[in-house]
Design a protein around this motif. Structure first.
Motif, mmCIF file in Angstrom:
data_model
loop_
_atom_site.group_PDB
_atom_site.id
_atom_site.type_symbol
_atom_site.label_atom_id
_atom_site.label_comp_id
_atom_site.label_asym_id
_atom_site.label_seq_id
_atom_site.Cartn_x
_atom_site.Cartn_y
_atom_site.Cartn_z
ATOM 1 N N GLN A 1 -28.832 -8.768 -4.186
ATOM 2 C CA GLN A 1 -28.413 -9.665 -5.429
ATOM 3 C C GLN A 1 -26.786 -9.269 -5.639
ATOM 4 O OE1 GLN A 1 -30.236 -7.013 -5.493
ATOM 5 N NE2 GLN A 1 -29.601 -5.504 -6.888
ATOM 6 N N PRO A 2 -26.119 -10.486 -6.145
ATOM 7 C CA PRO A 2 -24.777 -10.463 -6.378
ATOM 8 C C PRO A 2 -24.427 -9.283 -7.287
ATOM 9 C CG PRO A 2 -25.800 -12.720 -6.754
ATOM 10 C CD PRO A 2 -26.788 -11.664 -6.638
ATOM 11 N N VAL B 1 -32.217 -13.836 -3.532
ATOM 12 C CA VAL B 1 -32.035 -13.027 -2.014
ATOM 13 C C VAL B 1 -31.199 -14.074 -1.089
ATOM 14 C CG1 VAL B 1 -32.968 -12.072 0.183
ATOM 15 C CG2 VAL B 1 -33.846 -11.369 -2.160
ATOM 16 N N GLY B 2 -30.061 -13.357 -0.623
ATOM 17 C CA GLY B 2 -29.368 -14.486 0.074
ATOM 18 C C GLY B 2 -29.432 -14.165 1.732
ATOM 19 N N PRO C 1 -22.471 -7.446 -10.289
ATOM 20 C CA PRO C 1 -22.117 -7.838 -11.787
ATOM 21 C C PRO C 1 -20.761 -8.423 -11.628
ATOM 22 C CG PRO C 1 -23.141 -5.503 -11.589
ATOM 23 C CD PRO C 1 -22.920 -5.960 -10.329
ATOM 24 N N GLY C 2 -20.476 -9.743 -12.223
ATOM 25 C CA GLY C 2 -19.170 -10.335 -12.398
ATOM 26 C C GLY C 2 -19.004 -11.194 -11.335
ATOM 27 N N HIS C 3 -20.220 -11.447 -10.348
ATOM 28 C CA HIS C 3 -19.799 -12.536 -9.099
ATOM 29 C C HIS C 3 -19.828 -13.845 -10.075
ATOM 30 C CE1 HIS C 3 -23.749 -14.715 -9.207
ATOM 31 N NE2 HIS C 3 -24.153 -13.561 -9.632
ATOM 32 N N GLN C 4 -19.261 -14.682 -9.111
ATOM 33 C CA GLN C 4 -19.027 -16.023 -9.704
ATOM 34 C C GLN C 4 -20.192 -16.890 -9.968
ATOM 35 O OE1 GLN C 4 -16.095 -18.416 -7.462
ATOM 36 N NE2 GLN C 4 -15.051 -16.304 -6.762
ATOM 37 N N GLY C 5 -21.089 -16.389 -9.771
ATOM 38 C CA GLY C 5 -22.488 -17.226 -10.246
ATOM 39 C C GLY C 5 -22.780 -18.642 -9.676
ATOM 40 N N ILE D 1 -20.373 -15.093 -2.708
ATOM 41 C CA ILE D 1 -20.660 -13.844 -2.579
ATOM 42 C C ILE D 1 -19.967 -13.097 -1.812
ATOM 43 C CG2 ILE D 1 -22.493 -12.206 -2.584
ATOM 44 C CD1 ILE D 1 -23.016 -14.347 -4.706
ATOM 45 N N SER D 2 -18.901 -12.290 -2.278
ATOM 46 C CA SER D 2 -18.101 -11.257 -1.306
ATOM 47 C C SER D 2 -17.450 -12.235 -0.611
ATOM 48 C CB SER D 2 -18.882 -10.282 -0.831
ATOM 49 O OG SER D 2 -19.870 -9.522 -1.806
#
Length: 291
Positions: free
Chosen positions: A272-273, A126-127, A275-279, A72-73
């Motif tokens: 939340q991630p 949530v991270g 849109p388009g995050h690696q999942g 994430i980022s």
């Protein structure tokens, strides 16, 4: 190192926490952007609860067990769910481990991995960044709540600083002193004094802290003073000092250029991630060093 070698299956991480099994999920429901009190409640619930870690490879206790991972980022997170019900809802078809939150926090933060809770949930879950896992592992009441605002102190405290500089030379393990003004997202701001030591043994650390404690008697009324080990590679205040704060006492009298800091940790609520995050999950995470 594999997940199994780092901790193993449920029970190998220590006694299963007692208490309210639904506390983490209730706290998750209240968390949102800028809701720092709710996020702190989530951290407290996580410290006293347990999570279901998702195994990308292997089985609980097996030498080849590995957790999944999320990016994430540019920051790594290990995915987990918060109950058997959430595990079923996630559709996870591989193995899992049930681990006390405090113990997985202690293991993950040391290699700068965060924990992502219920990534399958609407909105992406949530991270909890590794800097907050460090707070869980070392004590939420002992470390300031992030995100932190860090700056050069503007406090007028000439007697305090004079005594520090006067007596610092007598503390032989002390190389240098730095300072920062710390404003936590929750709680009162305080003056942090960074201890740069030649020797980090307990007696040396205690001698340097005792110096600051003596000088604090001459600090302005109401000023809170704390200390931080500049060499601590996981402390966000220490990282900021190493990058930005020139010593106000330097035994070597060689200031030079500030050294490059370790990557500044994400700290505080992670939404939340985008849109388009690696999942999740991605490629197997190779595990982390033992505790």
């Amino acid at each position: 190192m594999s997940a199994a070698a780092a901790g193993g299956a449920s029970g190998q991480w220590g006694r299963t926490p007692e208490g309210d099994p639904g506390a983490i999920e209730r706290a998750l429901g209240a968390v949102g952007p800028e809701r720092w009190e709710a996020y702190e409640e989530l951290l407290r619930a996580l410290a006293g609860g347990q999570v279901w870690m998702l195994l990308w490879h292997g089985t609980p206790g097996s030498p080849d067990a590995q957790y999944g991972n999320m990016d994430i980022s540019g920051h790594g997170y290990a995915p987990a769910v918060t109950s058997p019900e959430q595990l079923a809802a996630s559709g996870w078809a591989r193995a899992h481990e049930v681990i006390p939150g405090a113990e997985i926090a202690a293991a993950l933060f040391r290699t700068r991995w965060g924990l992502w809770l219920n990534p399958h949930a609407p909105g992406g879950g949530v991270g909890v960044p590794w800097a907050d896992l460090r707070r869980i592992a070392l004590g939420l009441d002992r470390l300031p709540a992030g995100p932190l605002q860090l700056s050069e102190p503007q406090v007028h405290a000439p007697q305090f600083y004079a005594l520090l500089e006067q007596q610092a030379g007598e503390v032989r393990p002390l190389r240098a002193l730095r300072r920062a003004w710390v404003q936590p997202v929750l709680g009162e701001p305080y003056l942090a004094i960074g201890l740069d030591l030649y020797d980090t043994s307990p007696p040396a650390v205690e001698a340097a802290r005792a110096l600051v404690q003596r000088a604090a008697a001459l600090a302005p009324e109401g000023l809170a003073v704390s200390t931080v080990a500049v060499a601590d590679e996981f402390d966000p205040v220490a990282l900021w000092m190493r990058a930005n704060a020139r010593p106000f006492f330097d035994r070597d009298a060689q200031y030079g250029q500030p050294q490059a800091p370790a990557p500044y940790p994400p700290y505080g609520y992670s939404p939340q991630p985008a849109p388009g995050h690696q999942g999740w999950p991605q490629q197997p995470w190779q595990g982390y060093p033992g505790r």
